[in-house]
Design an enzyme around this catalytic site. Structure first.
Site, PDB file in Angstrom:
ATOM      1  N   SER A  63      75.499  89.216  66.905  1.00  9.40           N
ATOM      2  CA  SER A  63      76.384  89.126  68.066  1.00  9.40           C
ATOM      3  C   SER A  63      77.019  90.484  68.394  1.00  9.40           C
ATOM      4  CB  SER A  63      77.496  88.111  67.799  1.00  9.40           C
ATOM      5  OG  SER A  63      76.956  86.858  67.473  1.00  9.40           O
TER       6      SER A  63
HETATM    7  N1  SAH Z   1      76.445  85.057  63.177  1.00  9.65           N
HETATM    8  C1  SAH Z   1      75.210  85.818  63.335  1.00  9.65           C
HETATM    9  C2  SAH Z   1      74.658  85.698  64.730  1.00  9.65           C
HETATM   10  C3  SAH Z   1      73.625  84.692  64.715  1.00  9.65           C
HETATM   11  S1  SAH Z   1      72.765  84.266  66.184  1.00  9.65           S
HETATM   12  C4  SAH Z   1      75.368  87.256  62.924  1.00  9.65           C
HETATM   13  O1  SAH Z   1      76.503  87.675  62.634  1.00  9.65           O
HETATM   14  O2  SAH Z   1      74.366  87.969  62.840  1.00  9.65           O
HETATM   15  C5  SAH Z   1      72.756  82.497  65.912  1.00  9.65           C
HETATM   16  C6  SAH Z   1      72.031  82.016  64.682  1.00  9.65           C
HETATM   17  O3  SAH Z   1      72.153  80.603  64.667  1.00  9.65           O
HETATM   18  C7  SAH Z   1      70.545  82.334  64.657  1.00  9.65           C
HETATM   19  O4  SAH Z   1      70.239  83.041  63.481  1.00  9.65           O
HETATM   20  C8  SAH Z   1      69.889  80.950  64.668  1.00  9.65           C
HETATM   21  O5  SAH Z   1      68.700  80.872  63.911  1.00  9.65           O
HETATM   22  C9  SAH Z   1      70.978  80.080  64.077  1.00  9.65           C
HETATM   23  N2  SAH Z   1      70.885  78.650  64.398  1.00  9.65           N
HETATM   24  C10 SAH Z   1      70.478  78.068  65.555  1.00  9.65           C
HETATM   25  N3  SAH Z   1      70.547  76.715  65.459  1.00  9.65           N
HETATM   26  C11 SAH Z   1      71.025  76.439  64.211  1.00  9.65           C
HETATM   27  C12 SAH Z   1      71.314  75.228  63.508  1.00  9.65           C
HETATM   28  N4  SAH Z   1      71.137  74.031  64.064  1.00  9.65           N
HETATM   29  N5  SAH Z   1      71.784  75.321  62.235  1.00  9.65           N
HETATM   30  C13 SAH Z   1      71.972  76.534  61.648  1.00  9.65           C
HETATM   31  N6  SAH Z   1      71.704  77.714  62.265  1.00  9.65           N
HETATM   32  C14 SAH Z   1      71.242  77.673  63.524  1.00  9.65           C
END
Ligand code: SAH
Length: 217
Positions: A64
């Site tokens: 993000s």
């Molecule tokens: N917090 C992260 C940003 C992640 S982007 C950072 O600091 O880098 C959002 C993430 O949510 C992605 O990696 C995606 O694979 C995950 N995601 C999407 N749906 C999900 C679910 N149902 N359960 C767990 N993770 C999920």
């Protein structure tokens, strides 16, 4: 890093009309300074690690934007003894920022490679109070509930009921709500002592989608 902090402070002021915050908690900004974001982005993008922008981390996912990490962390408003749940570990960066501020972080990631890489990276960098597990975060992580705060870093079409159930009274859930990529809005839900939930609409955002079991990638 100085430039990144300045950019976050500038964007905080620009968004103040939405967020009601002219400045963010200094503890949150100190955590942003402390965590080496360059270690959470792919090596070929290291030069851009201190830009105030999201970056690709593989598997169609992103780390993000630092302003959004700082704002969501600020909105959680966590005490040092707090226990927090994150849905969407991704690179592990948001989890690392949280780990500087609270007692324990639990984080769930559905993409196995991202979960494994983030867990290894967090361990290597010494973030011992973060536990990562692979799975569908829609169901939360009931074994460690209730939580002082829950942060969802992928956008959901509705608030997953299990997450509200896993909040402590007085706890906050910070979540982008809406359809994939467009028209999403960041919301803060607060659960009161009687179990009632109040919702605050914060600002328009753009997150990758929260994917459910059975969804086609
Ligand atoms: N917090 C992260 C940003 C992640 S982007 C950072 O600091 O880098 C959002 C993430 O949510 C992605 O990696 C995606 O694979 C995950 N995601 C999407 N749906 C999900 C679910 N149902 N359960 C767990 N993770 C999920």
């Amino acid at each position: 890093m100085k430039g990144l902090l300045r950019d976050i402070e500038e964007e905080t002021r620009l968004a103040a009309g939405y967020t009601g915050r002219e400045t963010l908690n200094p503890r949150v900004l100190a955590a942003i300074v402390e965590v080496p974001r360059e270690r959470f982005v792919p090596a070929r993008l290291r030069h851009a690690a201190f830009d105030n922008a999201p970056l690709p981390i593989g598997e169609g996912q992103t780390i993000s934007q630092p302003f959004m990490v700082a704002l969501m962390t600020d909105l959680l408003d966590l005490a040092p003894d707090a226990v927090v749940l994150e849905i969407g570990t991704g690179s592990g960066y948001q989890a690392a920022v949280l780990s500087c501020l609270v007692h324990q972080v639990y984080s769930i990631e559905r993409v196995p490679r991202l979960a494994a890489d983030a867990a290894a990276r967090l361990a290597e960098l010494g973030y011992g109070n973060v536990a990562v597990r692979e799975g569908d975060g829609y169901a939360g992580w009931p074994e460690h509930a209730p939580y002082d705060g829950i942060i969802v870093t992928a956008a959901a079409p509705h608030v997953p009921p299990p997450l509200v159930e896993q909040l402590k009274p007085g706890g906050r859930l910070v979540i982008p709500l809406g359809e994939p990529y467009f028209g999403q809005e960041l919301r803060v839900l607060t659960r009161d002592e009687a179990g009632h939930v109040s919702t605050r609409h914060v600002l328009p955002v753009a997150f990758v989608p929260l994917v459910r079991e059975g969804d086609v990638d």
